[in-house]
Design an enzyme around this catalytic site. Structure first.
Site, short mmCIF file in Angstrom:
data_model
loop_
_atom_site.label_atom_id
_atom_site.label_comp_id
_atom_site.label_asym_id
_atom_site.label_seq_id
_atom_site.Cartn_x
_atom_site.Cartn_y
_atom_site.Cartn_z
N HIS A 108 0.82 -1.20 0.00
CA HIS A 108 0.00 0.00 0.00
C HIS A 108 0.86 1.26 0.00
CE1 HIS A 108 0.65 0.96 4.30
NE2 HIS A 108 0.59 -0.34 4.51
N CYS A 124 3.83 -4.56 6.48
CA CYS A 124 3.33 -4.35 5.13
C CYS A 124 4.46 -3.86 4.23
CB CYS A 124 2.21 -3.30 5.13
SG CYS A 124 0.65 -3.91 5.81
#
Length: 153
Positions: A108, A124
């Site tokens: 992301h 992440c």
């Protein structure tokens, strides 16, 4: 090249390739092999190499897990995508252009672009907002089933 123009070019390229593949597939029945995207993340280099149909297309800086956290290694398919997601685990932290690949782990965008190129996340894979938007559009165009997210040392 500005990001809007780049996004349009990515969309046009993806649509053209998909259309050509469908035309070729029409005469070949179930032997058709769809176009593929590989997003290969090197934890040691803090880079993502985006490969489209076997050809290198982009190399982007990323941030993977910082000290005390883990970015899971392996090969994954996107499980879900959200243009905007807010982390339930980390105080509703924004996760624009999220491509989830393993439970709560996702590729992301981040607004901490000064930290790209070194470990900084809770696990992440963080990208520059323009790059995250481009990858998101590519995965939408080619389809999650034709996308592989590979996390390597």
């Amino acid at each position: 090249m500005n990001s809007e123009l780049k996004k349009r070019l990515i969309n046009i390229t993806a649509i053209a390739i998909s259309g050509a593949a469908l035309l070729l597939a029409a005469g070949q029945g179930s032997a058709f092999a769809a176009s593929k995207i590989v997003a290969r993340v090197s934890i040691s280099q803090q880079r993502m190499h985006v490969i489209i149909d076997g050809r290198s297309a982009f190399v982007w800086k990323v941030s993977t897990a910082g000290r005390g956290y883990v970015t899971p290694r392996g090969s994954y398919k996107p499980t879900r995508m959200h243009e905007m997601w807010y982390s339930k685990k980390y105080d509703n932290a924004p996760m624009p252009h999220s491509i989830f690949f393993n439970g709560g782990y996702a590729v992301h965008a981040t607004n901490q672009i000064n930290r790209l190129g070194r470990p900084a996340s809770h696990g992440c894979v963080r990208l520059h907002p323009d790059n995250a938007a481009d990858l998101y559009q590519l995965v939408q165009a080619y389809g999650p089933s034709n996308t592989s997210i590979q996390i390597v040392k």
